[in-house]
Design a protein around this motif. Structure first.
Motif, PDB file in Angstrom:
ATOM      1  N   VAL A  29     -28.253  -0.073 -11.195  1.00 37.07           N
ATOM      2  CA  VAL A  29     -29.674   0.218 -11.425  1.00 37.07           C
ATOM      3  C   VAL A  29     -30.347   0.096 -10.073  1.00 37.07           C
ATOM      4  O   VAL A  29     -30.168  -0.913  -9.382  1.00 37.07           O
ATOM      5  CB  VAL A  29     -30.304  -0.772 -12.422  1.00 37.07           C
ATOM      6  N   THR A  30     -31.106   1.130  -9.673  1.00 42.21           N
ATOM      7  CA  THR A  30     -31.793   1.028  -8.395  1.00 42.21           C
ATOM      8  C   THR A  30     -33.304   1.022  -8.610  1.00 42.21           C
ATOM      9  O   THR A  30     -33.831   1.753  -9.452  1.00 42.21           O
ATOM     10  CB  THR A  30     -31.378   2.149  -7.417  1.00 42.21           C
ATOM     11  N   VAL A  31     -33.976   0.173  -7.848  1.00 35.60           N
ATOM     12  CA  VAL A  31     -35.430   0.039  -7.915  1.00 35.60           C
ATOM     13  C   VAL A  31     -35.969   0.079  -6.490  1.00 35.60           C
ATOM     14  O   VAL A  31     -35.198   0.007  -5.522  1.00 35.60           O
ATOM     15  CB  VAL A  31     -35.832  -1.294  -8.592  1.00 35.60           C
ATOM     16  N   GLY A  32     -37.289   0.168  -6.359  1.00 35.16           N
ATOM     17  CA  GLY A  32     -37.861   0.160  -5.024  1.00 35.16           C
ATOM     18  C   GLY A  32     -38.101  -1.248  -4.516  1.00 35.16           C
ATOM     19  O   GLY A  32     -37.647  -1.645  -3.440  1.00 35.16           O
ATOM     20  N   ALA A  81     -35.196   8.946   2.669  1.00 39.27           N
ATOM     21  CA  ALA A  81     -34.250   8.422   3.659  1.00 39.27           C
ATOM     22  C   ALA A  81     -33.509   7.214   3.099  1.00 39.27           C
ATOM     23  O   ALA A  81     -32.280   7.110   3.220  1.00 39.27           O
ATOM     24  CB  ALA A  81     -34.976   8.060   4.949  1.00 39.27           C
ATOM     25  N   ASN A  82     -34.231   6.315   2.450  1.00 43.04           N
ATOM     26  CA  ASN A  82     -33.566   5.130   1.895  1.00 43.04           C
ATOM     27  C   ASN A  82     -32.665   5.493   0.727  1.00 43.04           C
ATOM     28  O   ASN A  82     -31.595   4.898   0.542  1.00 43.04           O
ATOM     29  CB  ASN A  82     -34.606   4.084   1.477  1.00 43.04           C
ATOM     30  N   PHE A  86     -28.666   4.750   0.430  1.00 51.28           N
ATOM     31  CA  PHE A  86     -28.184   4.072  -0.780  1.00 51.28           C
ATOM     32  C   PHE A  86     -27.025   4.842  -1.430  1.00 51.28           C
ATOM     33  O   PHE A  86     -25.950   4.274  -1.673  1.00 51.28           O
ATOM     34  CB  PHE A  86     -29.358   3.910  -1.749  1.00 51.28           C
ATOM     35  N   VAL A  87     -27.214   6.110  -1.706  1.00 55.04           N
ATOM     36  CA  VAL A  87     -26.181   6.857  -2.450  1.00 55.04           C
ATOM     37  C   VAL A  87     -24.912   6.994  -1.606  1.00 55.04           C
ATOM     38  O   VAL A  87     -23.800   6.727  -2.074  1.00 55.04           O
ATOM     39  CB  VAL A  87     -26.688   8.248  -2.877  1.00 55.04           C
ATOM     40  N   ARG A  88     -25.075   7.394  -0.353  1.00 55.42           N
ATOM     41  CA  ARG A  88     -23.877   7.639   0.478  1.00 55.42           C
ATOM     42  C   ARG A  88     -23.111   6.343   0.758  1.00 55.42           C
ATOM     43  O   ARG A  88     -21.875   6.328   0.737  1.00 55.42           O
ATOM     44  CB  ARG A  88     -24.277   8.323   1.789  1.00 55.42           C
ATOM     45  N   GLU A  89     -23.830   5.261   1.030  1.00 53.70           N
ATOM     46  CA  GLU A  89     -23.133   4.018   1.383  1.00 53.70           C
ATOM     47  C   GLU A  89     -22.542   3.352   0.142  1.00 53.70           C
ATOM     48  O   GLU A  89     -21.442   2.793   0.203  1.00 53.70           O
ATOM     49  CB  GLU A  89     -24.073   3.086   2.157  1.00 53.70           C
TER      50      GLU A  89
END
Ligand code: R1P
Length: 278
Positions: A29-32, A81-82, A86-89
């Motif tokens: 789950v990703t949040v800001g 950018a963030n 996030f997705v690539r790393e």
């Protein structure tokens, strides 16, 4: 052609999230906001995470057990950018299929407060003229599961409406490309009316979902980096290699195949957000 090694520190950590293999779960789950991540982590078994990684670049990863399943919550801050870091790393830190749900807030183009599962998201850039070049789509199955879960979470007699076919626009600025007037010559006075007129089903504006859905569907676990062209919009003129994944790819232009570790699986992503009427 073989992919070059992914950039890592001497300890084997990816540069910006600071993670190494084993610290991240494939369900994310990703949040800001980091405080939202910490609040959600209170739902982990034992009331807290078992792994906590705070990176030098402001990313926060909390991994724990939720309802018997290993889960990570990652706070990424804001913007394309963030989301890209996030997705690539993250993709480099887990094997097999990855499942990502963004849980965020957003500005609203209607007059209702409502929890919403986004069916897709457009990309809105303030340069050169707020044009709407392309749309990315949520993973069908994950979106369906999310929609069912949100439906069950809202009491039947509630006046809150859950909308799962809503369309979002992800913008490259909180200000210019979301129609806010500041002391810069953005020429955005009529932007919101323009978006409502030109984008069917649009309900919200935020800053990450397009890039998440786009990268998830663009990822090629088999290593075939064939360019696919969206039949609705055609190729995006400036960035053809990264602009293309949607649910209706119809044309292929060959590009070299690249050898990738096939154990990685696919990336499944969708987005849920609480829409606050403004
Ligand atoms: C702007 O204030 C931020 O809030 C929304 C926007 O997408 C942007 O990142 O997201 P979060 O609720 O995840 O912070």
């Amino acid at each position: 052609m073989t992919l070059p090694d992914f950039p890592r520190t001497a300890e084997g950590r990816v540069y910006h999230l600071g993670l190494k293999h084993g610290e991240l779960a494939p369900r994310i789950v990703t949040v800001g906001d980091p405080s939202r991540a910490l609040k959600l982590a209170e739902e982990f078994e034992g009331g807290r995470e078992s792994v906590k990684v705070e990176s030098d670049r402001g990313f926060l990863t909390l991994t724990g057990i939720y309802k018997g399943v290993r889960l990570s919550i990652v706070a990424i801050g804001m913007g394309f950018a963030n989301m890209d870091f996030f997705v690539r790393e993250c993709r480099e830190c887990v094997d097999g299929d990855m499942f990502i749900i963004r849980f965020g807030s957003c500005g609203c183009l209607s007059d209702l407060d409502q929890p919403t599962g986004m069916s897709g998201a457009h990309y809105i850039s303030h340069l050169p003229d707020f044009h709407i070049p392309i749309k990315a789509y949520a993973d069908d199955r994950l979106h369906e599961i999310l929609a069912g879960t949100l439906n069950n979470a809202v009491p039947r007699d509630s006046k809150v409406r859950v909308d799962h076919e809503a369309v979002n626009a992800s913008t490259d600025s909180f200000y210019s490309s979301q129609g806010r007037i500041t002391s810069f010559p953005d020429h955005n006075e009529n932007l919101l009316e323009f978006l409502i007129d030109r984008v069917p089903g649009i309900i919200s504006l935020e800053m990450e979902t397009f890039h998440l859905l786009h990268l998830a569907s663009a990822y090629r676990p088999t290593g075939d980096l064939t360019v696919q062209v969206n039949s609705e919009t055609g190729p995006m003129p400036t960035f053809p290699l990264t602009s293309l994944p949607t649910s209706n790819p119809t044309v292929s232009n060959r590009s070299p195949s690249v050898q990738v570790d096939n154990s990685r699986g696919r990336i499944h992503a969708c987005s849920a957000q609480m829409v606050f009427a403004s």
